[in-house]
Design a protein around this motif. Structure first.
Motif, PDB file in Angstrom:
ATOM      1  N   LEU A   1      -0.185   3.007  14.681  1.00  0.00           N
ATOM      2  CA  LEU A   1      -0.676   1.688  15.062  1.00  0.00           C
ATOM      3  C   LEU A   1      -1.881   1.340  14.211  1.00  0.00           C
ATOM      4  CD1 LEU A   1      -0.657  -0.761  17.004  1.00  0.00           C
ATOM      5  CD2 LEU A   1      -2.131   0.579  18.532  1.00  0.00           C
ATOM      6  N   VAL A   2      -1.756   0.264  13.447  1.00  0.00           N
ATOM      7  CA  VAL A   2      -2.864  -0.250  12.647  1.00  0.00           C
ATOM      8  C   VAL A   2      -3.391  -1.475  13.376  1.00  0.00           C
ATOM      9  CG1 VAL A   2      -3.592  -1.112  10.394  1.00  0.00           C
ATOM     10  CG2 VAL A   2      -1.753   0.584  10.544  1.00  0.00           C
ATOM     11  N   VAL A   3      -4.617  -1.404  13.877  1.00  0.00           N
ATOM     12  CA  VAL A   3      -5.089  -2.429  14.801  1.00  0.00           C
ATOM     13  C   VAL A   3      -6.540  -2.797  14.501  1.00  0.00           C
ATOM     14  CG1 VAL A   3      -5.851  -0.760  16.546  1.00  0.00           C
ATOM     15  CG2 VAL A   3      -5.130  -3.057  17.276  1.00  0.00           C
ATOM     16  N   GLY A   4      -6.867  -4.056  14.789  1.00  0.00           N
ATOM     17  CA  GLY A   4      -8.228  -4.522  14.556  1.00  0.00           C
ATOM     18  C   GLY A   4      -9.191  -4.058  15.625  1.00  0.00           C
ATOM     19  N   THR A   5      -8.816  -4.255  16.892  1.00  0.00           N
ATOM     20  CA  THR A   5      -9.667  -3.864  18.008  1.00  0.00           C
ATOM     21  C   THR A   5      -8.799  -3.354  19.150  1.00  0.00           C
ATOM     22  OG1 THR A   5      -9.640  -6.087  18.989  1.00  0.00           O
ATOM     23  CG2 THR A   5     -11.436  -5.584  17.451  1.00  0.00           C
TER      24      THR A   5
ATOM     25  N   ALA B   1       1.867   6.132  20.891  1.00  0.00           N
ATOM     26  CA  ALA B   1       1.327   5.968  19.539  1.00  0.00           C
ATOM     27  C   ALA B   1       0.784   7.305  19.055  1.00  0.00           C
ATOM     28  CB  ALA B   1       0.227   4.908  19.538  1.00  0.00           C
ATOM     29  N   GLY B   2       1.372   7.856  18.008  1.00  0.00           N
ATOM     30  CA  GLY B   2       0.950   9.156  17.518  1.00  0.00           C
ATOM     31  C   GLY B   2      -0.308   9.100  16.688  1.00  0.00           C
ATOM     32  N   ALA B   3      -0.581   7.965  16.065  1.00  0.00           N
ATOM     33  CA  ALA B   3      -1.763   7.829  15.220  1.00  0.00           C
ATOM     34  C   ALA B   3      -2.248   6.388  15.297  1.00  0.00           C
ATOM     35  CB  ALA B   3      -1.440   8.204  13.775  1.00  0.00           C
ATOM     36  N   ILE B   4      -3.553   6.229  15.245  1.00  0.00           N
ATOM     37  CA  ILE B   4      -4.162   4.901  15.259  1.00  0.00           C
ATOM     38  C   ILE B   4      -5.108   4.808  14.074  1.00  0.00           C
ATOM     39  CG2 ILE B   4      -5.625   3.277  16.523  1.00  0.00           C
ATOM     40  CD1 ILE B   4      -4.634   4.554  19.108  1.00  0.00           C
ATOM     41  N   VAL B   5      -5.002   3.720  13.340  1.00  0.00           N
ATOM     42  CA  VAL B   5      -5.861   3.482  12.177  1.00  0.00           C
ATOM     43  C   VAL B   5      -6.497   2.108  12.351  1.00  0.00           C
ATOM     44  CG1 VAL B   5      -5.937   3.196   9.667  1.00  0.00           C
ATOM     45  CG2 VAL B   5      -4.348   4.864  10.689  1.00  0.00           C
ATOM     46  N   TRP B   6      -7.813   2.038  12.218  1.00  0.00           N
ATOM     47  CA  TRP B   6      -8.467   0.731  12.234  1.00  0.00           C
ATOM     48  C   TRP B   6      -8.049  -0.061  10.995  1.00  0.00           C
ATOM     49  CZ3 TRP B   6      -9.727  -0.034  16.835  1.00  0.00           C
ATOM     50  CH2 TRP B   6     -10.504   0.837  17.602  1.00  0.00           C
ATOM     51  N   ARG B   7      -7.823  -1.343  11.172  1.00  0.00           N
ATOM     52  CA  ARG B   7      -7.421  -2.177  10.027  1.00  0.00           C
ATOM     53  C   ARG B   7      -8.452  -2.122   8.915  1.00  0.00           C
ATOM     54  NH1 ARG B   7      -3.882  -7.427  11.406  1.00  0.00           N
ATOM     55  NH2 ARG B   7      -4.145  -7.540   9.156  1.00  0.00           N
TER      56      ARG B   7
ATOM     57  N   GLU C   1     -10.090   0.302   7.955  1.00  0.00           N
ATOM     58  CA  GLU C   1     -10.042   1.597   7.268  1.00  0.00           C
ATOM     59  C   GLU C   1      -8.660   1.891   6.685  1.00  0.00           C
ATOM     60  OE1 GLU C   1     -11.241   4.378  10.245  1.00  0.00           O
ATOM     61  OE2 GLU C   1     -13.320   3.659  10.306  1.00  0.00           O
ATOM     62  N   ALA C   2      -7.773   0.901   6.692  1.00  0.00           N
ATOM     63  CA  ALA C   2      -6.369   1.144   6.340  1.00  0.00           C
ATOM     64  C   ALA C   2      -6.142   1.107   4.830  1.00  0.00           C
ATOM     65  CB  ALA C   2      -5.473   0.138   7.053  1.00  0.00           C
TER      66      ALA C   2
ATOM     67  N   GLN D   1       0.828  -1.204   0.000  1.00  0.00           N
ATOM     68  CA  GLN D   1       0.000   0.000   0.000  1.00  0.00           C
ATOM     69  C   GLN D   1       0.863   1.254   0.000  1.00  0.00           C
ATOM     70  OE1 GLN D   1      -3.291  -0.141  -0.486  1.00  0.00           O
ATOM     71  NE2 GLN D   1      -4.351  -0.692   1.402  1.00  0.00           N
ATOM     72  N   LEU D   2       1.918   1.256   0.809  1.00  0.00           N
ATOM     73  CA  LEU D   2       2.753   2.443   0.960  1.00  0.00           C
ATOM     74  C   LEU D   2       3.757   2.610  -0.179  1.00  0.00           C
ATOM     75  CD1 LEU D   2       3.537   2.248   4.788  1.00  0.00           C
ATOM     76  CD2 LEU D   2       1.879   3.736   3.639  1.00  0.00           C
TER      77      LEU D   2
END
Length: 217
Positions: free
Chosen positions: A82-86, A100-106, A108-109, A36-37
């Motif tokens: 942090l890309v995390v499911g729950t 963790a500066g930013a959190i993204v739901w998996r 929505e990644a 993706q990146l």
């Protein structure tokens, strides 16, 4: 800025490159994020500890995942997306205080969402999903309701710092905070820099978590 929406604009996205390392518990998850990146010129993927931002991919935040998060922040010095499911409610403050500066739901990644989170983290900002920010504030509010009054209410934070951090927690950016408080943008930046430096906080997200836990906001 700590917000529930991505902070980077398209013009910013094309004007810079950030060194990024991706860590995941399995090769499929890692390769998915890397692919993706890789398509975005503003991201410079690397394999070592010279990265400015580390993207950590986790399904759940068990003890092993939290240990990996702490190691990246404290040992390698990278800012974390942090890309995390729950995330369970009792893990929210632990995650924020780990840095963790930013959190993204998996779920929505997307590539665009990941790049925006990376650039926000690289700038020392915070980027949380709206539902997670609301849960964080509600959780800490419950922790403090009914507790004894805090003597010296703003011990450790000045009234000016409390005003600024409260508005950061509400999702305002630097210019909006300056307008709200009738400060210059430079003053707002200086207040946040002084606060994070004095208390050894890693970024704005960490400052908000600290203020919430200590009952300042």
């Amino acid at each position: 800025m700590l917000s529930s929406q991505p902070a980077a604009s398209a013009s910013v996205l094309t004007a810079r490159r950030v060194r990024v390392v991706v860590t995941a518990p399995d090769p499929i998850s890692r390769e998915g994020v890397v692919s993706q990146l890789r398509r975005h010129p503003e991201v410079d993927l690397c394999e070592d500890d010279s990265a400015t931002v580390a993207v950590l991919v986790e399904d759940v935040l068990d003890e092993a995942a939290l240990a990996r998060l702490r190691r990246v922040v404290r040992s390698e010095g990278a800012r974390v997306v942090l890309v995390v499911g729950t995330i369970r409610e009792n893990e929210l403050l632990d995650v924020m205080e780990c840095g963790a500066g930013a959190i993204v739901w998996r779920r929505e990644a997307t590539a665009h969402r990941l790049v925006q989170a990376v650039l926000t983290a690289a700038d020392g900002g915070g980027d949380l999903p709206a539902d997670l920010l609301g849960r964080l504030i509600s959780q800490v509010g419950r922790l403090h309701r009914g507790s004894a009054d805090h003597p010296g209410a703003f011990l450790g934070l000045t009234s000016r710092e409390v005003d600024v951090v409260r508005l950061v927690a509400e999702g305002l950016d630097t210019s909006e905070i300056a307008a709200k408080l009738s400060y210059s943008e430079r003053t707002v930046k200086n207040v946040m820099h002084g606060l994070t430096t004095r208390l050894r906080l890693r970024n704005r997200s960490h400052a908000v978590a600290y203020a919430l836990r200590e009952g300042y906001i």
